[in-house]
Motif scaffolding. Sequence first.
Motif, PDB file in Angstrom:
ATOM      1  N   ARG A 151       0.829  -1.210   0.000  1.00 26.14           N
ATOM      2  CA  ARG A 151       0.000   0.000   0.000  1.00 26.14           C
ATOM      3  C   ARG A 151       0.863   1.260   0.000  1.00 26.14           C
ATOM      4  O   ARG A 151       0.528   2.250  -0.638  1.00 26.14           O
ATOM      5  N   ARG A 152       1.997   1.211   0.712  1.00 26.75           N
ATOM      6  CA  ARG A 152       2.865   2.398   0.754  1.00 26.75           C
ATOM      7  C   ARG A 152       3.476   2.679  -0.611  1.00 26.75           C
ATOM      8  O   ARG A 152       3.634   3.838  -0.998  1.00 26.75           O
ATOM      9  N   LEU A 153       3.811   1.651  -1.344  1.00 25.42           N
ATOM     10  CA  LEU A 153       4.319   1.850  -2.705  1.00 25.42           C
ATOM     11  C   LEU A 153       3.254   2.526  -3.567  1.00 25.42           C
ATOM     12  O   LEU A 153       3.529   3.492  -4.289  1.00 25.42           O
ATOM     13  N   LEU A 154       2.022   2.016  -3.471  1.00 21.02           N
ATOM     14  CA  LEU A 154       0.933   2.576  -4.283  1.00 21.02           C
ATOM     15  C   LEU A 154       0.665   4.026  -3.899  1.00 21.02           C
ATOM     16  O   LEU A 154       0.515   4.891  -4.763  1.00 21.02           O
ATOM     17  N   ASP A 155       0.637   4.300  -2.585  1.00 22.81           N
ATOM     18  CA  ASP A 155       0.374   5.671  -2.122  1.00 22.81           C
ATOM     19  C   ASP A 155       1.462   6.636  -2.588  1.00 22.81           C
ATOM     20  O   ASP A 155       1.197   7.826  -2.776  1.00 22.81           O
ATOM     21  N   ALA A 156       2.691   6.118  -2.756  1.00 23.64           N
ATOM     22  CA  ALA A 156       3.792   6.977  -3.196  1.00 23.64           C
ATOM     23  C   ALA A 156       3.773   7.173  -4.717  1.00 23.64           C
ATOM     24  O   ALA A 156       4.619   7.882  -5.258  1.00 23.64           O
ATOM     25  N   GLY A 157       2.832   6.513  -5.389  1.00 29.86           N
ATOM     26  CA  GLY A 157       2.737   6.680  -6.843  1.00 29.86           C
ATOM     27  C   GLY A 157       3.651   5.760  -7.624  1.00 29.86           C
ATOM     28  O   GLY A 157       3.935   6.005  -8.808  1.00 29.86           O
ATOM     29  N   VAL A 158       4.132   4.699  -6.974  1.00 30.63           N
ATOM     30  CA  VAL A 158       5.012   3.736  -7.666  1.00 30.63           C
ATOM     31  C   VAL A 158       4.127   2.720  -8.394  1.00 30.63           C
ATOM     32  O   VAL A 158       3.251   2.112  -7.787  1.00 30.63           O
ATOM     33  N   PRO A 159       4.343   2.514  -9.693  1.00 38.85           N
ATOM     34  CA  PRO A 159       3.575   1.477 -10.390  1.00 38.85           C
ATOM     35  C   PRO A 159       3.976   0.087  -9.876  1.00 38.85           C
ATOM     36  O   PRO A 159       5.154  -0.155  -9.610  1.00 38.85           O
ATOM     37  N   VAL A 160       2.979  -0.782  -9.740  1.00 33.03           N
ATOM     38  CA  VAL A 160       3.217  -2.107  -9.155  1.00 33.03           C
ATOM     39  C   VAL A 160       2.496  -3.158  -9.985  1.00 33.03           C
ATOM     40  O   VAL A 160       1.437  -2.885 -10.560  1.00 33.03           O
ATOM     41  N   THR A 161       3.098  -4.373 -10.065  1.00 30.34           N
ATOM     42  CA  THR A 161       2.362  -5.541 -10.556  1.00 30.34           C
ATOM     43  C   THR A 161       2.406  -6.606  -9.461  1.00 30.34           C
ATOM     44  O   THR A 161       3.240  -6.536  -8.556  1.00 30.34           O
ATOM     45  N   LEU A 162       1.513  -7.587  -9.573  1.00 28.86           N
ATOM     46  CA  LEU A 162       1.502  -8.708  -8.614  1.00 28.86           C
ATOM     47  C   LEU A 162       1.953  -9.978  -9.317  1.00 28.86           C
ATOM     48  O   LEU A 162       1.492 -10.278 -10.419  1.00 28.86           O
ATOM     49  N   SER A 163       2.839 -10.732  -8.649  1.00 31.09           N
ATOM     50  CA  SER A 163       3.366 -11.964  -9.228  1.00 31.09           C
ATOM     51  C   SER A 163       3.571 -13.032  -8.164  1.00 31.09           C
ATOM     52  O   SER A 163       3.430 -12.764  -6.972  1.00 31.09           O
ATOM     53  N   THR A 164       3.957 -14.228  -8.634  1.00 33.91           N
ATOM     54  CA  THR A 164       4.142 -15.353  -7.708  1.00 33.91           C
ATOM     55  C   THR A 164       5.605 -15.631  -7.372  1.00 33.91           C
ATOM     56  O   THR A 164       5.888 -16.312  -6.402  1.00 33.91           O
ATOM     57  N   ASP A 165       6.551 -15.181  -8.218  1.00 34.03           N
ATOM     58  CA  ASP A 165       7.987 -15.407  -8.026  1.00 34.03           C
ATOM     59  C   ASP A 165       8.355 -16.878  -8.282  1.00 34.03           C
ATOM     60  O   ASP A 165       8.906 -17.192  -9.331  1.00 34.03           O
ATOM     61  N   ASP A 166       8.067 -17.762  -7.327  1.00 33.14           N
ATOM     62  CA  ASP A 166       8.363 -19.205  -7.475  1.00 33.14           C
ATOM     63  C   ASP A 166       7.205 -19.983  -6.829  1.00 33.14           C
ATOM     64  O   ASP A 166       7.327 -20.444  -5.689  1.00 33.14           O
ATOM     65  N   PRO A 167       6.075 -20.117  -7.545  1.00 28.81           N
ATOM     66  CA  PRO A 167       4.828 -20.551  -6.889  1.00 28.81           C
ATOM     67  C   PRO A 167       4.896 -21.802  -5.997  1.00 28.81           C
ATOM     68  O   PRO A 167       4.496 -21.715  -4.830  1.00 28.81           O
ATOM     69  N   PRO A 168       5.412 -22.972  -6.468  1.00 24.95           N
ATOM     70  CA  PRO A 168       5.362 -24.134  -5.562  1.00 24.95           C
ATOM     71  C   PRO A 168       6.309 -23.991  -4.372  1.00 24.95           C
ATOM     72  O   PRO A 168       6.076 -24.580  -3.322  1.00 24.95           O
ATOM     73  N   PHE A 169       7.356 -23.198  -4.541  1.00 22.01           N
ATOM     74  CA  PHE A 169       8.303 -22.985  -3.440  1.00 22.01           C
ATOM     75  C   PHE A 169       7.635 -22.237  -2.292  1.00 22.01           C
ATOM     76  O   PHE A 169       7.994 -22.401  -1.137  1.00 22.01           O
ATOM     77  N   PHE A 170       6.698 -21.372  -2.656  1.00 17.61           N
ATOM     78  CA  PHE A 170       6.073 -20.541  -1.631  1.00 17.61           C
ATOM     79  C   PHE A 170       4.624 -20.955  -1.359  1.00 17.61           C
ATOM     80  O   PHE A 170       3.901 -20.258  -0.653  1.00 17.61           O
ATOM     81  N   GLY A 171       4.221 -22.092  -1.938  1.00 14.22           N
ATOM     82  CA  GLY A 171       2.858 -22.591  -1.718  1.00 14.22           C
ATOM     83  C   GLY A 171       1.811 -21.593  -2.166  1.00 14.22           C
ATOM     84  O   GLY A 171       0.820 -21.368  -1.473  1.00 14.22           O
ATOM     85  N   THR A 172       2.031 -20.973  -3.324  1.00 14.61           N
ATOM     86  CA  THR A 172       1.069 -19.961  -3.769  1.00 14.61           C
ATOM     87  C   THR A 172       0.747 -20.126  -5.252  1.00 14.61           C
ATOM     88  O   THR A 172       1.315 -20.973  -5.938  1.00 14.61           O
ATOM     89  N   ASP A 173      -0.205 -19.329  -5.722  1.00 11.38           N
ATOM     90  CA  ASP A 173      -0.519 -19.230  -7.147  1.00 11.38           C
ATOM     91  C   ASP A 173      -1.033 -17.813  -7.375  1.00 11.38           C
ATOM     92  O   ASP A 173      -1.255 -17.067  -6.417  1.00 11.38           O
ATOM     93  N   LEU A 174      -1.218 -17.446  -8.656  1.00 13.11           N
ATOM     94  CA  LEU A 174      -1.513 -16.039  -8.932  1.00 13.11           C
ATOM     95  C   LEU A 174      -2.889 -15.617  -8.416  1.00 13.11           C
ATOM     96  O   LEU A 174      -3.045 -14.511  -7.900  1.00 13.11           O
ATOM     97  N   THR A 175      -3.867 -16.514  -8.516  1.00 10.64           N
ATOM     98  CA  THR A 175      -5.183 -16.183  -7.954  1.00 10.64           C
ATOM     99  C   THR A 175      -5.051 -15.951  -6.445  1.00 10.64           C
ATOM    100  O   THR A 175      -5.648 -15.019  -5.892  1.00 10.64           O
ATOM    101  N   GLY A 176      -4.252 -16.782  -5.801  1.00 12.40           N
ATOM    102  CA  GLY A 176      -4.025 -16.644  -4.354  1.00 12.40           C
ATOM    103  C   GLY A 176      -3.404 -15.303  -4.010  1.00 12.40           C
ATOM    104  O   GLY A 176      -3.758 -14.671  -3.004  1.00 12.40           O
ATOM    105  N   GLU A 177      -2.464 -14.832  -4.860  1.00 12.37           N
ATOM    106  CA  GLU A 177      -1.833 -13.522  -4.617  1.00 12.37           C
ATOM    107  C   GLU A 177      -2.863 -12.398  -4.738  1.00 12.37           C
ATOM    108  O   GLU A 177      -2.849 -11.441  -3.964  1.00 12.37           O
ATOM    109  N   TRP A 178      -3.760 -12.531  -5.708  1.00 12.67           N
ATOM    110  CA  TRP A 178      -4.819 -11.517  -5.876  1.00 12.67           C
ATOM    111  C   TRP A 178      -5.741 -11.512  -4.648  1.00 12.67           C
ATOM    112  O   TRP A 178      -6.119 -10.460  -4.146  1.00 12.67           O
ATOM    113  N   GLU A 179      -6.089 -12.728  -4.182  1.00 15.20           N
ATOM    114  CA  GLU A 179      -6.973 -12.825  -3.012  1.00 15.20           C
ATOM    115  C   GLU A 179      -6.345 -12.188  -1.789  1.00 15.20           C
ATOM    116  O   GLU A 179      -7.002 -11.468  -1.030  1.00 15.20           O
TER     117      GLU A 179
END
Length: 346
Positions: A262-290
């Motif tokens: 949120r601080r990045l967004l408030d400062a006007g920094v453009p951001v994207t959301l990603s998984t990096d290494d999904p099975p390593f971190f037990g995540t997926d892109l839908t999960g990151e959005w949630e």
Amino acid sequence: MDELLSRLPKTELHVHLEGTISPETLWKMAEVNHVALPVGSLAELRRLYDFKSFDHFIELWLLMCSCLRSDSDFDRMVDGYLAECERHAIRYAELHFTPYNHERLGIGGRRSLEIVTRRFEEAERAGGPVARLIVDIPSEAADESGPYTVRLLEEEANPLVVALGLGGPEAGFPRSRFAAWFARARQAGYPVVAHAGETGGASHVREAVLELGARRIQHGVRAAEDPAVLALLAERSICCDVAVTSNLRLKVVPELSAHPLRRLLDAGVPVTLSTDDPPFFGTDLTGEWELARDRLGLSLAELWELNLNGLRYGLAETGVRRRLFRELERSATAAGIRVARATEEA
Ligand SMILES: [Zn+2]
């Protein structure tokens, strides 16, 4: 899994192709290729994915690279990610890939790049996701990996490679150390991006921008520790490809509530959301959005802006990004998402 979020077409700009290999696939590859793993069972291997530190993570990473031995291993790796794209409606991805490791440990860097490229091209021609590649220098072997990777890029004219990147650990590897190789890649016509502000502080982000000429930063979250660095990113419109779960698992932030998205967004920094290494971190892109919506308070409209940033700041050809913009626009309209700036950029 949230039904609406899972079916919305997505972009992600920060995912490591080798980091998409599941424990099950790794177990199979090790068996076929007779690579000795430091564990005796698949269950133990799964537990190994629950690492305790960045160093432990890099160890597992290199072990995984050493299991990629044949053309079909690379095909299987790409197919695994394509299946993930199907599950989460990922339509555009920029995948970090590290040929140097395959030169050192496997079938050769150039060969690995050729196989991966062919597989992604076939998928795109068949109407699958658009994948582009960022060829990374792994920082931990700087003196050999830097010249190797830049020479490879100078000699190649690979249609999917869109940038040079910088991966691996940050501690002990100031970004400025890589400046000469990044300058050579820019001279050869490549945009450049770099990991920074993950295990290293805000000064690494500043160096990546000012001394490497990075167009985007992978992570960049620790820029939040220095308002001047946040301002630099905002002024120059340098996008940070954030991976929230990765930051939590590697203890870049102590807990979710402390995450600086949120601080990045408030400062006007453009951001994207990603998984990096999904099975390593037990995540997926839908999960990151949630996570971003339910735990970090982003609205659906904000999430969608971050998604469009994947096309605005992505490095694929303009015609490709325009086509995907239209596709995303249609889905947003159908889902009743207010589209603010979808058609203005790219
Ligand atoms: Zn990364």
